[in-house]
Design a protein around this motif. Structure first.
Motif, mmCIF file in Angstrom:
data_model
loop_
_atom_site.group_PDB
_atom_site.id
_atom_site.type_symbol
_atom_site.label_atom_id
_atom_site.label_comp_id
_atom_site.label_asym_id
_atom_site.label_seq_id
_atom_site.Cartn_x
_atom_site.Cartn_y
_atom_site.Cartn_z
ATOM 1 N N PRO A 139 52.199 13.647 5.484
ATOM 2 C CA PRO A 139 52.017 12.121 5.421
ATOM 3 C C PRO A 139 51.603 11.608 3.978
ATOM 4 C CG PRO A 139 49.854 13.573 6.024
ATOM 5 C CD PRO A 139 51.121 14.261 6.074
ATOM 6 N N ALA A 140 51.906 10.424 3.594
ATOM 7 C CA ALA A 140 51.678 9.825 2.469
ATOM 8 C C ALA A 140 50.416 10.299 1.557
ATOM 9 C CB ALA A 140 51.724 8.368 2.337
ATOM 10 N N GLU A 141 49.220 10.572 2.212
ATOM 11 C CA GLU A 141 48.072 11.046 1.472
ATOM 12 C C GLU A 141 48.054 12.401 1.182
ATOM 13 O OE1 GLU A 141 47.040 11.047 5.984
ATOM 14 O OE2 GLU A 141 48.281 9.926 4.605
ATOM 15 N N ARG A 142 48.889 12.985 1.771
ATOM 16 C CA ARG A 142 48.926 14.461 1.473
ATOM 17 C C ARG A 142 50.350 14.956 0.701
ATOM 18 N NH1 ARG A 142 45.673 18.295 1.269
ATOM 19 N NH2 ARG A 142 47.013 19.665 2.340
ATOM 20 N N LYS A 143 51.159 14.062 0.225
ATOM 21 C CA LYS A 143 52.440 14.516 -0.395
ATOM 22 C C LYS A 143 52.302 15.075 -1.862
ATOM 23 C CE LYS A 143 55.981 11.843 1.867
ATOM 24 N NZ LYS A 143 56.754 13.052 2.001
ATOM 25 N N LEU A 144 50.797 14.621 -2.378
ATOM 26 C CA LEU A 144 50.803 15.097 -3.696
ATOM 27 C C LEU A 144 49.436 16.091 -3.835
ATOM 28 C CD1 LEU A 144 51.191 11.855 -6.228
ATOM 29 C CD2 LEU A 144 52.723 13.845 -5.611
ATOM 30 N N ALA A 145 49.397 16.607 -2.741
ATOM 31 C CA ALA A 145 48.384 17.809 -2.550
ATOM 32 C C ALA A 145 48.731 18.936 -3.133
ATOM 33 C CB ALA A 145 48.113 18.240 -1.042
ATOM 34 N N ASP A 146 47.791 19.975 -3.371
ATOM 35 C CA ASP A 146 47.793 21.006 -4.211
ATOM 36 C C ASP A 146 48.760 21.931 -3.249
ATOM 37 O OD1 ASP A 146 46.308 20.357 -6.273
ATOM 38 O OD2 ASP A 146 44.521 21.569 -5.454
ATOM 39 N N PRO A 147 49.894 22.619 -3.814
ATOM 40 C CA PRO A 147 50.748 23.617 -3.346
ATOM 41 C C PRO A 147 50.017 24.645 -2.596
ATOM 42 C CG PRO A 147 51.716 23.033 -5.444
ATOM 43 C CD PRO A 147 50.164 22.670 -5.268
#
Length: 296
Positions: A139-147
């Motif tokens: 989801p958009a809010e998780r696309k830049l989460a930590d690998p």
């Protein structure tokens, strides 16, 4: 299929209004990485229809020349990869310091998030290499989460046996009261490997809102009112009145993946290994990768 260390006692699930077949799909033969031969089953034109899933590749060969080059260093951003190994050994390394061995019956679940560079290289020079790689959107809010990354060994994947002798491996989601090895709250993926005994029927309850498909990789099954042969994907119709999926084996055993998930209904912008929501985010992903910002 290996024996799980825990014995699970499934509850009975009955589907009374099974989904119907929408269409059959034949995968496209291609190669990726350093010449690895594979079949792309879920292709880019199907991404909207099968949201939240972006891609499914199937690979299987006894010829080492078809796989020995593996997948050298390559980047990802904005989604998750789920690699399920049926046979063979593959070593994962990435630039965040992770390393693991994926082998017979095991799964590697990797969240690329804001960016990772990794390699997947065979640890064998001969023998069979077979498995699947599924791409699951974030989801958009998780696309830049930590690998993030997890190796799931074969004996960590819950299995159960039905009354008529079929065996079900629950990689993600839940089936007949048995929780899978992985759960995802937003996309709610279901990922089952179902080994049907001859003449067996398997019912899988599923929310009407989820997109769903099956991929037959051994034998053939009846599903959605049609016969689905080996190496074919069946996309199943959505419908408010439908409560699940029914597989019916014929006179021979069959092996089938059932994959379903809750659609994100968000824009999809893809450029190779980057999947974001806008073209501007894709441009930024390319720039960040070129600047060495992945995996840090």
């Amino acid at each position: 299929m290996s024996s799980a260390t825990t014995v699970f006692h499934p509850v009975t699930e009955a589907v009374t209004r099974p989904r119907e077949l929408e269409r059959l799909v034949t995968g496209q033969a291609t190669s990726d990485g350093a010449g690895v031969k594979l079949t792309r089953v879920l292709t880019q034109p199907l991404q909207r229809r099968l949201d939240p899933f972006l891609m499914l590749d199937a690979f299987g060969t006894d010829n080492a020349d078809d796989y020995v080059g593996g997948f050298p260093d390559h980047p990802h951003r904005g989604f998750e990869t789920v690699t399920y190994m049926i046979a063979g050994r593959m070593r994962h390394r990435d630039n965040a310091g992770h390393e693991g061995l994926l082998q017979n019956g095991g799964v590697q679940w990797m969240t690329a998030g804001r960016g990772i560079v990794h390699s997947e290289l065979p640890e064998q020079q001969a023998g069979r290499m077979e498995g699947f790689q599924l791409w699951l959107n974030l989801p958009a809010e998780r696309k830049l989460a930590d690998p993030w990354y997890r190796d799931i060994q074969s004996d960590e994947i819950p299995e159960f046996t039905t009354d008529d002798g079929s065996t079900v491996r629950v990689i993600a989601g839940e089936s007949h009261g048995v929780a899978g090895a992985m759960q995802r709250e937003v996309t709610q993926p279901l990922y089952l490997d179902v080994h049907l005994a001859p003449g067996a029927r398997f019912d899988q309850v599923l929310p009407a809102t989820h997109n769903a498909f099956v991929y037959v990789y051994r034998g053939e099954v009846e599903v959605g009112g049609a016969t689905v042969g080996s190496q074919r994907m069946a996309i199943l119709k959505n419908g408010a009145e439908r409560d699940g999926i029914v597989l019916q084996a014929g006179d021979a055993p069959a092996k089938v993946l059932i994959i379903a998930g809750r659609p994100l209904n968000e824009p999809i912008a893809q450029y190779g290994p980057f999947v974001m929501n806008t073209h501007e985010q894709i441009f930024q992903a390319v720039e960040d990768y070129r600047s060495g910002k992945f995996g840090g």
